[in-house]
Write an enzyme that holds these catalytic residues in place. Structure first.
Site, PDB file in Angstrom:
ATOM      1  CE  LYS A 117      37.981  43.167  37.498  1.00 39.98           C
ATOM      2  NZ  LYS A 117      37.280  41.898  37.546  1.00 39.98           N
ATOM      3  CE  LYS A 198      38.857  42.326  30.280  1.00 37.70           C
ATOM      4  NZ  LYS A 198      38.271  41.069  30.490  1.00 37.70           N
ATOM      5  CE  LYS A 201      31.110  37.601  31.932  1.00 33.59           C
ATOM      6  NZ  LYS A 201      32.287  37.469  32.808  1.00 33.59           N
TER       7      LYS A 201
HETATM    8  N1  AQP Z   1      37.757  41.245  25.575  1.00 36.87           N
HETATM    9  C1  AQP Z   1      38.115  39.979  25.627  1.00 36.87           C
HETATM   10  N2  AQP Z   1      38.762  39.412  24.585  1.00 36.87           N
HETATM   11  C2  AQP Z   1      39.135  38.111  24.613  1.00 36.87           C
HETATM   12  N3  AQP Z   1      38.864  37.304  25.663  1.00 36.87           N
HETATM   13  C3  AQP Z   1      38.215  37.815  26.711  1.00 36.87           C
HETATM   14  N4  AQP Z   1      37.798  37.291  27.877  1.00 36.87           N
HETATM   15  C4  AQP Z   1      37.170  38.240  28.613  1.00 36.87           C
HETATM   16  N5  AQP Z   1      37.160  39.397  27.939  1.00 36.87           N
HETATM   17  C5  AQP Z   1      37.802  39.166  26.749  1.00 36.87           C
HETATM   18  C6  AQP Z   1      38.008  35.915  28.282  1.00 36.87           C
HETATM   19  O1  AQP Z   1      36.752  35.375  28.639  1.00 36.87           O
HETATM   20  C7  AQP Z   1      36.908  34.483  29.738  1.00 36.87           C
HETATM   21  C8  AQP Z   1      35.971  34.862  30.851  1.00 36.87           C
HETATM   22  O2  AQP Z   1      36.413  36.036  31.497  1.00 36.87           O
HETATM   23  P1  AQP Z   1      35.610  36.783  32.623  1.00 36.87           P
HETATM   24  O3  AQP Z   1      34.465  35.992  33.104  1.00 36.87           O
HETATM   25  O4  AQP Z   1      36.588  37.311  33.606  1.00 36.87           O
HETATM   26  O5  AQP Z   1      35.019  37.936  31.706  1.00 36.87           O
HETATM   27  P2  AQP Z   1      35.188  39.472  31.648  1.00 36.87           P
HETATM   28  O6  AQP Z   1      34.372  39.925  30.484  1.00 36.87           O
HETATM   29  O7  AQP Z   1      36.607  39.851  31.683  1.00 36.87           O
HETATM   30  O8  AQP Z   1      34.415  39.793  32.983  1.00 36.87           O
HETATM   31  P3  AQP Z   1      34.355  41.043  33.873  1.00 36.87           P
HETATM   32  O9  AQP Z   1      33.586  40.627  35.070  1.00 36.87           O
HETATM   33  O10 AQP Z   1      33.834  42.201  33.105  1.00 36.87           O
HETATM   34  O11 AQP Z   1      35.827  41.296  34.245  1.00 36.87           O
HETATM   35  P4  AQP Z   1      36.690  42.566  33.993  1.00 36.87           P
HETATM   36  O12 AQP Z   1      36.003  43.639  34.772  1.00 36.87           O
HETATM   37  O13 AQP Z   1      38.010  42.139  34.540  1.00 36.87           O
HETATM   38  O14 AQP Z   1      36.755  42.854  32.535  1.00 36.87           O
HETATM   39  C9  AQP Z   1      38.374  34.532  30.114  1.00 36.87           C
HETATM   40  O15 AQP Z   1      39.036  33.470  29.467  1.00 36.87           O
HETATM   41  C10 AQP Z   1      38.842  35.834  29.544  1.00 36.87           C
HETATM   42  O16 AQP Z   1      40.215  35.838  29.236  1.00 36.87           O
END
Ligand code: AQP
Length: 342
Positions: A117, A198, A201
């Site tokens: 990030k 991955k 969000k």
């Molecule tokens: N792609 C994924 N596959 C499996 N598990 C996932 N998690 C997130 N993405 C995947 C799991 O969901 C939980 C919440 O994580 P978060 O709120 O950090 O969600 P995110 O989608 O990763 O959010 P962001 O804001 O978009 O973060 P970045 O930019 O880092 O991807 C966690 O248990 C996570 O493991």
């Protein structure tokens, strides 16, 4: 350290920073549902984490309630699990500071999420570096035994273990050492438009990146039909990088149908990718339909959502505040009647 008569305790959370994609559901929320009946569960909406990246204030307020509605719509039952907003329990922020002071900065600079990030930005907020400590505080304040998360959070839970061990070593046994619980399948749901990354969000608004839990049937069909696969024809579970797109769709299908892998491979044998994607899309549509409908009802009842979150914050504080008091006492802070634990 764990009281032998208390149920195993579970802590997990999601940031209210956007629409929840399928990855959050399959990697995290679905796991939570499995522990509801026989564990003591704390499911948090981690708004303090969300602000490590600028959030438009009105949006943050709205998203916080939306994520609460989504937890409930997806099956988290407030009679079995404590659902609360992180910023409603002050012990998280205060405990985080105390833990920051026992955490070497090198441990934080090693975190791959921070490196990824920070690498995308010219100016990096300090919160981005230290937020894994806040995450450690979230977990250890509850003496959580289990932390059900997707694979991307494994390193952060390991850091929480290291921080808890260091605190225990410096100040005496205080925290249970938590364990990450990562699902065998669905631990890393990949972006539909780029199976090298991955699904997340923060990118869910990009066309074709994700299916969100609130998407309607047409949106789901479009996203899955456009999913990147490969030039081959085999519809098989595979860890080969070129099969990542197909494997991703198969894992989604597996998790939502509960069918065993050999049966799924036999089912799709000899069929084309177009037909395969169509069937995956229909399975996703049917699995998300009740969640979406319940979510719509719940977002129309903000007062009820706020009531559930208030009860949740009370329950969570009843665990987190005495733990914070124990930390402060062990670290040598002078007790004050202003900070008496209720
Ligand atoms: N792609 C994924 N596959 C499996 N598990 C996932 N998690 C997130 N993405 C995947 C799991 O969901 C939980 C919440 O994580 P978060 O709120 O950090 O969600 P995110 O989608 O990763 O959010 P962001 O804001 O978009 O973060 P970045 O930019 O880092 O991807 C966690 O248990 C996570 O493991």
């Amino acid at each position: 350290m764990t009281d032998p008569v208390r149920k195993s305790r579970v802590f997990s959370g999601i940031q209210p920073s956007g629409l929840l994609p399928l990855g959050n559901y399959l990697g995290a929320i679905r796991q939570w549902l499995g522990t509801q009946a026989d564990h003591e569960n704390y499911f948090c909406i981690v708004d303090l984490h969300a602000v490590t990246i600028y959030q438009q204030p009105e949006m943050l307020r709205r998203k916080t309630l939306e994520v609460a509605a989504m937890y409930l719509a997806a099956g988290v039952d407030p009679r079995l699990s404590t659902i609360f907003v992180q910023s409603h329990v002050r012990a998280h922020a205060e405990g985080s500071w105390l833990l920051t002071c026992v955490t070497p900065v090198g441990w934080l600079e090693r975190m791959t999420q921070y490196k990824a990030k920070a690498g995308q930005r010219t100016s990096v907020g300090a919160g981005l570096l230290v937020y894994p400590v806040l995450q450690a505080a979230d977990i250890v304040l509850y003496d959580a035994n289990e932390v059900p998360v997707g694979e991307d959070q494994k390193q952060h839970v390991e850091l929480a273990q290291d921080i808890a061990q260091r605190f225990n070593h410096l100040y005496g046994e205080t925290f249970v050492i938590p364990q990450a619980v990562i699902p065998a399948s669905g631990a890393r749901i990949l972006a539909l438009n780029d199976p090298g990354r991955k699904m997340s969000k923060s990118e869910a608004h990009q066309r074709g990146h994700a299916v969100c839990l609130t998407d309607d049937a047409d949106e789901i069909r479009n996203a899955i039909q456009r999913a990147v696969t490969d030039l081959g024809r085999e519809i098989v579970f595979s860890q080969q990088p070129e099969k990542a797109g197909v494997n991703n769709l198969l894992e989604i299908y597996e998790l939502l149908t509960g069918r065993p892998r050999p049966e799924i491979e036999a089912h799709f044998e000899g069929r084309g990718y177009g037909e395969f994607k169509q069937e995956v899309a229909e399975v996703v549509i049917e699995a998300l339909r009740p969640i979406r409908e319940r979510y719509r009802e719940l977002t129309g009842e903000p007062d009820e959502l706020k009531r559930i979150l208030e009860v949740g914050a009370e329950n969570a504080a009843a665990i987190a505040e005495p733990k914070l008091a124990e930390m402060k006492q062990k670290m040598g802070f002078l007790a004050s009647p202003r900070y008496r634990v209720k």
